[in-house]
Write a protein that holds these residues in place. Structure first.
Motif, PDB file in Angstrom:
ATOM      1  N   ARG A  12       0.834  -1.208   0.000  1.00  0.00           N
ATOM      2  CA  ARG A  12       0.000   0.000   0.000  1.00  0.00           C
ATOM      3  C   ARG A  12       0.869   1.259   0.000  1.00  0.00           C
ATOM      4  O   ARG A  12       0.596   2.216  -0.728  1.00  0.00           O
ATOM      5  N   ILE A  15       2.612   1.564  -3.549  1.00  0.00           N
ATOM      6  CA  ILE A  15       1.677   1.965  -4.605  1.00  0.00           C
ATOM      7  C   ILE A  15       1.432   3.465  -4.515  1.00  0.00           C
ATOM      8  O   ILE A  15       1.452   4.175  -5.518  1.00  0.00           O
ATOM      9  N   TRP A  20       1.756   1.847  -9.374  1.00  0.00           N
ATOM     10  CA  TRP A  20       1.718   0.397  -9.570  1.00  0.00           C
ATOM     11  C   TRP A  20       2.913  -0.127 -10.351  1.00  0.00           C
ATOM     12  O   TRP A  20       3.512  -1.125  -9.976  1.00  0.00           O
ATOM     13  N   VAL A  51      -2.988  -6.252  -5.883  1.00  0.00           N
ATOM     14  CA  VAL A  51      -4.455  -6.207  -5.982  1.00  0.00           C
ATOM     15  C   VAL A  51      -5.071  -6.377  -4.597  1.00  0.00           C
ATOM     16  O   VAL A  51      -5.938  -5.588  -4.192  1.00  0.00           O
ATOM     17  N   SER A  54      -4.447  -3.194  -2.355  1.00  0.00           N
ATOM     18  CA  SER A  54      -5.199  -1.996  -2.729  1.00  0.00           C
ATOM     19  C   SER A  54      -6.698  -2.182  -2.569  1.00  0.00           C
ATOM     20  O   SER A  54      -7.396  -1.283  -2.099  1.00  0.00           O
ATOM     21  N   VAL A  55      -7.209  -3.355  -2.906  1.00  0.00           N
ATOM     22  CA  VAL A  55      -8.644  -3.602  -2.784  1.00  0.00           C
ATOM     23  C   VAL A  55      -9.047  -3.673  -1.310  1.00  0.00           C
ATOM     24  O   VAL A  55     -10.103  -3.158  -0.933  1.00  0.00           O
ATOM     25  N   GLU A  98      -4.027   5.869  -7.540  1.00  0.00           N
ATOM     26  CA  GLU A  98      -3.240   4.891  -8.302  1.00  0.00           C
ATOM     27  C   GLU A  98      -4.050   3.628  -8.585  1.00  0.00           C
ATOM     28  O   GLU A  98      -3.959   3.064  -9.668  1.00  0.00           O
ATOM     29  N   THR A  99      -4.835   3.200  -7.625  1.00  0.00           N
ATOM     30  CA  THR A  99      -5.640   1.991  -7.801  1.00  0.00           C
ATOM     31  C   THR A  99      -6.697   2.199  -8.881  1.00  0.00           C
ATOM     32  O   THR A  99      -6.880   1.347  -9.760  1.00  0.00           O
ATOM     33  N   ALA A 103      -6.754   0.272 -12.441  1.00  0.00           N
ATOM     34  CA  ALA A 103      -7.936  -0.529 -12.771  1.00  0.00           C
ATOM     35  C   ALA A 103      -8.400  -0.292 -14.202  1.00  0.00           C
ATOM     36  O   ALA A 103      -9.057  -1.160 -14.787  1.00  0.00           O
ATOM     37  N   LEU A 109      -8.190  -6.261 -11.574  1.00  0.00           N
ATOM     38  CA  LEU A 109      -8.307  -5.143 -10.635  1.00  0.00           C
ATOM     39  C   LEU A 109      -9.591  -4.365 -10.903  1.00  0.00           C
ATOM     40  O   LEU A 109     -10.290  -3.982  -9.963  1.00  0.00           O
ATOM     41  N   VAL A 113     -12.319  -3.676  -8.012  1.00  0.00           N
ATOM     42  CA  VAL A 113     -12.661  -2.296  -7.646  1.00  0.00           C
ATOM     43  C   VAL A 113     -14.127  -2.031  -7.953  1.00  0.00           C
ATOM     44  O   VAL A 113     -14.833  -1.412  -7.150  1.00  0.00           O
TER      45      VAL A 113
END
Length: 174
Positions: A12, A15, A20, A51, A54-55, A98-99, A103, A109, A113
């Motif tokens: 985390r 990222i 990523w 993944v 971040s999720v 970033e996530t 995605a 991802l 998300v």
């Protein structure tokens, strides 16, 4: 903190700091204080670790937002409280930015998300319906997208504050 938790925490952080594409197994293992082989002992791949990290962070943030809704009585208060909660969240907003960006290029991802955001939109739509907001599903989708957009724009325009955003988005709720 277990080794797996240290890996997730390091992921985390990295990222958010590097994006990523710049997170490697070596850099991640170094940040977590473990050998590179430990990454693949706990996770199928570096991608799977990123993944999950971040999720999980996104899910935690969204779960916190649903609790915020229970504490307010009208839509404008809800909007302000949601933005306050996002500002106060433990994870840096860059992680979410970033996530969301990653995605758009990664199907696994994107699905993960999308599931988190769909749950939040359903919860928000239910809350809006209870408070007599017209077209609650569409309103929830637009508000969620607007809040995501605010997060993205704050990376470039930090002075895009709650005081600016809430009055404008509140007009959508009338």
């Amino acid at each position: 903190m277990t080794v797996k938790e240290r890996l997730l925490h390091a992921a985390r952080e990295l990222i958010a700091e590097k994006g990523w594409g710049a997170v490697s197994t070596r850099v991640l293992a170094e940040r977590a204080g473990v050998g590179p082989g430990v990454v693949h002992y706990h996770f199928d791949s570096l991608h799977a670790l990123l993944v999950q990290a971040s999720v999980q962070a996104l899910r935690t943030a969204v779960d916190g937002l649903t609790q915020v809704l229970d504490e307010v009585d009208d839509p404008q208060q809800a909007l302000a409280a949601l933005l306050v909660a996002l500002d106060a969240h433990d994870e840096p907003q860059e992680l979410f930015t970033e996530t969301l960006l990653a995605a758009t290029r990664d199907d696994a991802l994107r699905r993960a998300v999308a599931d988190v955001l769909a749950d939040f939109r359903r919860t928000l739509a239910g809350w809006l319906a209870l408070h007599d907001v017209p077209t609650p599903e569409a309103t929830a989708a637009v508000l969620a997208a607007a809040v995501d957009g605010v997060l993205l724009h704050r990376a470039l325009t930090p002075d895009l504050t709650r005081g600016t955003v809430v009055p404008v988005l509140a007009r959508v709720l009338r």
